[in-house]
Design a protein around this motif. Structure first.
Motif, PDB file in Angstrom:
ATOM      1  N   LYS A   1       0.838  -1.205   0.000  1.00 25.91           N
ATOM      2  CA  LYS A   1       0.000   0.000   0.000  1.00 25.91           C
ATOM      3  C   LYS A   1       0.875   1.259   0.000  1.00 25.91           C
ATOM      4  N   ASP A   2       0.472   2.209  -0.786  1.00 24.79           N
ATOM      5  CA  ASP A   2       1.274   3.407  -0.967  1.00 24.79           C
ATOM      6  C   ASP A   2       0.946   4.418   0.130  1.00 24.79           C
TER       7      ASP A   2
ATOM      8  N   GLY B   1      -0.933  -7.019  -2.493  1.00 27.32           N
ATOM      9  CA  GLY B   1      -0.334  -5.696  -2.294  1.00 27.32           C
ATOM     10  C   GLY B   1      -0.334  -5.285  -0.833  1.00 27.32           C
ATOM     11  N   ASP B   2      -0.433  -6.261   0.033  1.00 29.02           N
ATOM     12  CA  ASP B   2      -0.473  -5.968   1.456  1.00 29.02           C
ATOM     13  C   ASP B   2       0.723  -6.639   2.141  1.00 29.02           C
ATOM     14  N   ALA B   3       1.415  -5.871   2.964  1.00 28.01           N
ATOM     15  CA  ALA B   3       2.626  -6.395   3.599  1.00 28.01           C
ATOM     16  C   ALA B   3       2.314  -7.595   4.497  1.00 28.01           C
TER      17      ALA B   3
ATOM     18  N   PRO C   1      10.472   2.125   1.611  1.00 27.34           N
ATOM     19  CA  PRO C   1       9.111   2.296   2.152  1.00 27.34           C
ATOM     20  C   PRO C   1       8.389   0.953   2.294  1.00 27.34           C
ATOM     21  N   ASP C   2       8.559   0.082   1.312  1.00 29.03           N
ATOM     22  CA  ASP C   2       7.964  -1.263   1.422  1.00 29.03           C
ATOM     23  C   ASP C   2       8.580  -2.013   2.599  1.00 29.03           C
ATOM     24  N   ALA C   3       9.893  -1.876   2.716  1.00 34.10           N
ATOM     25  CA  ALA C   3      10.594  -2.611   3.771  1.00 34.10           C
ATOM     26  C   ALA C   3      10.169  -2.147   5.155  1.00 34.10           C
ATOM     27  N   SER C   4       9.873  -0.838   5.296  1.00 34.20           N
ATOM     28  CA  SER C   4       9.484  -0.381   6.639  1.00 34.20           C
ATOM     29  C   SER C   4       8.117  -0.942   7.010  1.00 34.20           C
ATOM     30  N   LEU C   5       7.249  -1.128   6.017  1.00 34.83           N
ATOM     31  CA  LEU C   5       5.955  -1.774   6.300  1.00 34.83           C
ATOM     32  C   LEU C   5       6.177  -3.228   6.703  1.00 34.83           C
TER      33      LEU C   5
END
Lengths: 192, 368
Positions: free
Chosen positions: A45-46, B311-313, B353-357
């Protein structure tokens, strides 16, 4: 003092000061790898759907500005020493930085930049291993306070709303000293 | 790589310089320089000063470890593509990104499995039977991807998913031993249909890593044989051979396609096996399988699609926990030691940003 901004700090500051990389008074720079990371399609998610509106504003240092001889030596040195194992004095574990992290540290050291990064281990590594030449790290709020001190903009409700987003988005907490200074400068409480 | 204190002593000798002179030049004590010579690595700033002092690059102060931290025996390439030195170099670089992670993670115990020194059909059968038993699948059916990953986990092997660099694109997977951990790197672009065989092939490499002489083309052929026997049990192959016998080429392809779809495998894998036991009908040209193979493949997504489908961590972590629980458990323990970007790199997500999620999600996993 020029500040080399990492991805996390750019996400926090860019909407507040869209000219942070185009107006020299803000004294901020970044590197291509960080730029790419900001504008790459995210897989999850952005959190920052507004980021593409600011793409022309995020100008980065040119290749030749970054890849000086001293940068290359520092990068290689950082790479080799990390590979051989450098223990983090705070955690007692080996530091493990990514390729881009190493590039940020090498660039900051080669050019005597401060670093604005939300990544504590990156900043700790630079401070621990290169304390004699590392200009130090600053939080996003400290950068913002610096701009306020220089009176680069007037605080208004729009900017306050962007700041409120930091809390909504559950961004990393800011140093207590910076929070106190923010209140002194604006008369407003930092959103917690 | 390790710090090479003896190298520093040699450099001093070559320069005709004393320890005292170096200590004075760097404004440090003599015992500090002695410490470096005796193997204590200097911190980065002094390393920089040493480079300046000797007018030399930092690599001069480091050397390879006596026992290699990383070994990559061989790659299996797809459809006869050649193994090149470039592929070996790039694979090593990729494995190197995981060196510190595995160096600092607890080595998982390998389950003892029969070690066969003679690479013949009998030993391949025995090994394949052991693996099938361990996977716990129906003795008459091919192994599906869930069972294949479960088997990898039971064996104590770590599965890592990555987008392979361009020069490795023709590899589906490769095996590496990193600081004692047995790791299979899996190309995230790989279709599930293709993956099972390659996963099993690399698992056999991992199992045989300590067997003397377990390298070379013969070893590759043996790993292929065991992987195929593990994926497709003999009764399954015989029953397919029986079903297509006497059919027209078109009907035979329809039958094979239907079984391939139901049991998640490529058509060529079974064709080769049927051919090997002399039951492939002479009237059916293997080229007639092309279209059916392509159609079946379309129904199976690449691994990256499965991992990132929502698309969800949180879902990503859940998928990873299913496919590679060992890796996820090690990562959860390792979080305090790596930056967000490094975490992203380890998980094949080149984006902080993906990694922090993901960090937030991984922090929820109880640490063992």
């Amino acid at each position: 003092m020029i500040i080399l901004c990492d991805t996390s700090s750019i996400f926090l500051l860019l909407r507040i000061a869209p000219g942070m990389f185009t107006d020299p008074r803000y004294e901020c720079v970044t590197i291509q790898e960080v730029h790419d990371e900001i504008f790459r399609t995210q897989k999850f998610k952005d959190k920052y759907p507004w980021r593409f509106d600011f793409k022309p504003k995020v100008r980065c240092l040119g290749y030749s500005d970054v890849h000086s001889r001293s940068y290359e030596t520092l990068y290689e040195m950082i790479n080799l020493s990390l590979e051989s194992g450098v223990i983090d004095a705070v955690t007692g574990h080996d530091f493990n930085l990514s390729r881009v992290d190493k590039s940020i540290v090498a660039c900051a050291l080669a050019n005597k930049y401060k670093v604005a990064s939300g990544d504590a281990s990156l900043c700790r590594y630079a401070g621990q291993e290169f304390g004699e030449i590392f200009e130090g790290s600053v939080s996003a709020l400290e950068v913002l306070n610096g701009w306020l001190e220089k009176k680069l903009f007037v605080w208004n409700d729009t900017i306050q709303a962007f700041l409120n987003d930091w809390k909504i988005q559950n961004e990393a907490s800011q140093p207590p000293g910076a929070v106190k200074r923010f209140k002194e400068l604006t008369g407003l409480s930092f959103p917690r | 790589m390790i710090w090479n204190g003896e190298g520093l002593k040699k450099l001093l000798d070559q320069k005709g310089c004393t320890i005292s002179a170096l200590a004075t030049a760097l404004k440090i004590s003599r015992p500090t320089v002695h410490g470096w010579i005796n193997g204590q690595a200097p911190k980065g700033f002094f390393l920089l000063q040493l480079c300046d002092f000797f007018q030399i690059g930092p690599e001069a102060f480091f050397s390879e470890r006596e026992v290699a931290d990383i070994s990559i025996p061989l790659h299996r390439t797809s459809r006869g593509a050649k193994l090149t030195p470039e592929m070996d170099r790039v694979a090593r670089e990729l494995a190197q990104e995981y060196a510190l992670f595995f160096k600092n993670s607890k080595v998982r115990t390998m389950v003892p499995v029969l070690r066969a020194n003679i690479r013949d059909k009998i030993n391949a059968d025995i090994l394949a039977n052991e693996l099938r038993k361990m996977a716990g699948t129906d003795p008459a059916l091919p192994i599906n991807y869930q069972s294949a990953f479960a088997l990898i986990e039971k064996l104590g092997i770590i599965a890592v998913f990555r987008d392979f660099p361009e020069s490795l694109k023709k590899s589906k997977a490769f095996y590496a031993k990193i600081f004692g951990h047995r790791v299979i790197f899996i190309n995230a672009d790989t279709n599930f249909l293709d993956l099972i065989f390659h996963l099993l092939h690399e698992a056999v490499h991992a199992l045989r890593d300590d067997t003397p002489g377990a390298t070379g083309k013969e070893e590759e052929a043996f790993c292929d044989k065991v992987a195929s026997l593990t994926q497709f049990p003999e009764p399954y192959i015989l029953s397919l051979a029986h079903m297509i016998k006497g059919n027209s080429a078109a009907n035979a392809v329809i039958i094979l396609k239907s079984y391939a779809e139901t049991n998640s495998h490529a058509l060529y894998g079974v064709q080769k096996r049927i051919d090997a036991i002399g039951l492939w009908p002479a009237g059916i040209n293997t080229s007639s399988l092309h279209g059916a193979e392509a159609n079946v493949r379309k129904k199976f997504p690449p691994i990256s699609k499965i991992l990132l489908s929502s698309g969800d961590a949180r879902d990503f972590v859940e998928q990873m926990k299913t496919l590679s629980p060992g890796f996820i458990t090690l990562l959860a323990c390792y979080l305090p030691q790596c930056s967000d970007r490094k975490l992203g790199e380890l998980l094949g997500l080149d984006n902080s940003p993906d990694a922090s999620l993901l960090r937030e999600e991984l922090q929820r996993i109880p640490q063992k």
